[in-house]
Structures are given as C-alpha cells and as structure tokens.
Design a protein around this motif. Structure first.
Motif, mmCIF file in Angstrom:
data_model
loop_
_atom_site.group_PDB
_atom_site.id
_atom_site.type_symbol
_atom_site.label_atom_id
_atom_site.label_comp_id
_atom_site.label_asym_id
_atom_site.label_seq_id
_atom_site.Cartn_x
_atom_site.Cartn_y
_atom_site.Cartn_z
ATOM 1 N N ARG A 1 0.840 -1.204 0.000
ATOM 2 C CA ARG A 1 0.000 0.000 0.000
ATOM 3 C C ARG A 1 0.872 1.248 0.000
ATOM 4 O O ARG A 1 1.437 1.614 1.031
ATOM 5 C CB ARG A 1 -0.923 0.039 1.219
ATOM 6 N N GLU A 2 1.001 1.878 -1.133
ATOM 7 C CA GLU A 2 1.413 3.262 -1.330
ATOM 8 C C GLU A 2 2.879 3.607 -1.082
ATOM 9 O O GLU A 2 3.494 4.243 -1.917
ATOM 10 C CB GLU A 2 0.544 4.203 -0.481
ATOM 11 N N THR B 1 -1.052 0.699 -4.877
ATOM 12 C CA THR B 1 -1.645 -0.243 -3.935
ATOM 13 C C THR B 1 -1.932 -1.536 -4.676
ATOM 14 O O THR B 1 -2.530 -1.519 -5.752
ATOM 15 C CB THR B 1 -2.954 0.318 -3.349
ATOM 16 N N ASP C 1 -3.334 -5.544 -3.828
ATOM 17 C CA ASP C 1 -3.940 -6.471 -2.880
ATOM 18 C C ASP C 1 -4.275 -7.761 -3.618
ATOM 19 O O ASP C 1 -5.357 -8.303 -3.503
ATOM 20 C CB ASP C 1 -5.196 -5.830 -2.262
ATOM 21 N N GLU D 1 -8.149 -4.721 4.293
ATOM 22 C CA GLU D 1 -7.202 -4.380 3.228
ATOM 23 C C GLU D 1 -6.233 -3.256 3.613
ATOM 24 O O GLU D 1 -5.208 -3.072 2.967
ATOM 25 C CB GLU D 1 -7.929 -4.022 1.931
ATOM 26 N N ARG D 2 -6.512 -2.529 4.695
ATOM 27 C CA ARG D 2 -5.641 -1.435 5.133
ATOM 28 C C ARG D 2 -4.840 -1.748 6.398
ATOM 29 O O ARG D 2 -4.024 -0.934 6.817
ATOM 30 C CB ARG D 2 -6.470 -0.164 5.350
ATOM 31 N N HIS D 3 -5.079 -2.915 7.014
ATOM 32 C CA HIS D 3 -4.420 -3.289 8.271
ATOM 33 C C HIS D 3 -4.021 -4.766 8.218
ATOM 34 O O HIS D 3 -4.875 -5.648 8.370
ATOM 35 C CB HIS D 3 -5.353 -3.032 9.458
ATOM 36 N N THR E 1 1.353 -2.977 7.614
ATOM 37 C CA THR E 1 0.529 -1.982 6.938
ATOM 38 C C THR E 1 -0.559 -1.489 7.873
ATOM 39 O O THR E 1 -1.343 -2.285 8.402
ATOM 40 C CB THR E 1 -0.085 -2.584 5.655
ATOM 41 N N SER E 2 -0.564 -0.192 8.082
ATOM 42 C CA SER E 2 -1.624 0.490 8.807
ATOM 43 C C SER E 2 -1.958 1.724 7.984
ATOM 44 O O SER E 2 -1.436 2.809 8.200
ATOM 45 C CB SER E 2 -1.161 0.879 10.213
ATOM 46 N N GLY E 3 -2.763 1.515 6.963
ATOM 47 C CA GLY E 3 -3.053 2.567 5.987
ATOM 48 C C GLY E 3 -2.015 2.583 4.881
ATOM 49 O O GLY E 3 -2.350 2.568 3.709
ATOM 50 N N ARG E 4 -0.730 2.627 5.259
ATOM 51 C CA ARG E 4 0.392 2.569 4.315
ATOM 52 C C ARG E 4 1.350 1.479 4.782
ATOM 53 O O ARG E 4 1.440 1.190 5.968
ATOM 54 C CB ARG E 4 1.107 3.916 4.269
ATOM 55 N N SER E 5 2.100 0.921 3.843
ATOM 56 C CA SER E 5 3.025 -0.176 4.143
ATOM 57 C C SER E 5 4.411 0.339 4.500
ATOM 58 O O SER E 5 4.900 1.292 3.911
ATOM 59 C CB SER E 5 3.165 -1.098 2.923
#
Length: 190
Positions: free
Chosen positions: A32-33, A39, A41, A79-81, A101-105
């Motif tokens: 993610r980002e 992103t 997945d 998908e964000r955590h 990953t917590s919003g971003r990796s």
C-alpha cells in the motif's frame, strides 16, 4: 488450514492431509502506497478466522528465484491493516522480510542466515501487540518484529505468497497450528 478462505485464490493449488501446495499467478503482491505510490492487494492468502488473540505458526518451503519472490505468514484485519512476514528475494539473496501496513506499508528486511528453502514463521497477536518470530528448525524462535497492531474481535491468519515480477513460484505450506496466544517472555525463544 482446512477451514481457510482464499483471498485471491491461485489458479494452481492443492490441499491434502494438512499440506497446502501453491503455484503463484503472475503479478501478485500485497503493498500500500509507500515509496512506489501504488496499492496492490492481489497476493495469494489463505486466511483462517481467529479470535481476539492467538498464536499461529506454519512451515514454508520454496525455492526463490526472481526479485520479490516471497512466501510466509499473513495476519489480516482488512485491506488497510495487515502484516506479512517470511522470506523475500531482494538484492540477489533471500532476505527475512516483513511488511506492516496500517493505511500505508512499511518494509523491513535483513539477511537470512539459514536455509531459506525451509523455515517456520510464527505470529502472535494479543492486547494490541503483534509479535513475529522465525525458526530454522521449528524449535528455536528468534524475534523478527514487535509492533503495535489493531485490536479486533477476530483476525484472519495463514499462508501467504506472491510473485510481483513473474508467475510460477511453487510453495509448500505445512505444520500449520493455531493456538491461544503464547504469553512467553520476549526473550524466551521456545
């Protein structure tokens, strides 16, 4: 792993007697980002539902050949955590790799000094803390990562593999165990 549910089921896989064999599809990844700006997945993940705390471990066997070939364990809230940890081919060698990953990796790597073709990964989640460990022999478990992790009523955990640059990594997952969270001291390597 018998009651696991696929996220991005691979075209080629078998599960017999507690052994899962997977051949990766092309252009698969979890990211993610950060740094790259995209992103993805699309990696293969067989998630087993857990409670609010647990320890899971599994054995991973693969022969990594191309940049970013990877296999290991994943813990996922959504998908964000999530976290993935295992062996990843980078800079021409097998590296012990983890992405939280917590919003971003983020991405953390280090040389793996044992045989990367066969190893064990363990993940423990309890009271908002994630502990990831690796083992070369299934008996001694040094720490890979300790980090805050979202508290949730349940998680998904299980085998993960990806090949962002190709298809065809063959991975064998076995000896999967899901148990209550191990409350061991941080330096207890058993």
């Amino acid at each position: 792993m018998e009651d696991g549910i696929w996220l991005n089921e691979p075209k080629v896989w078998t599960r017999v007697g507690g052994v899962l064999e997977v051949t990766t599809d092309p252009s698969t990844d979890f990211w993610r980002e950060t740094h790259y700006g995209f992103t993805r997945d699309s990696g293969h993940f067989l998630g087993v539902r857990t409670g609010s705390s647990f320890t899971a471990q599994l054995r991973v066997e693969a022969a990594y050949e191309q940049l970013y070939d990877q296999a290991g364990i994943m813990v996922r809230v959504d998908e964000r955590h999530w976290v993935k940890a295992g062996i990843e081919l980078s800079d021409g060698r097998a590296m012990l790799s983890s992405v939280l990953t917590s919003g971003r990796s983020d991405w953390a790597t280090g040389p793996y000094e044992h045989d990367s073709r066969s190893f064990w990964m363990r993940a423990t989640v309890a009271q908002g803390v994630l502990r990831v460990q690796v083992s070369a022999d299934g008996r001694t478990w040094p720490l890979v990562r300790l980090a805050p992790f979202p508290e949730a009523p349940s998680y998904q955990v299980g085998p993960m593999c990806c090949t962002p640059e190709r298809a065809g990594l063959r991975v064998r997952f076995s000896e999967f165990r899901l148990m209550p969270a191990l409350g061991k001291d941080l330096h207890d390597l058993t």
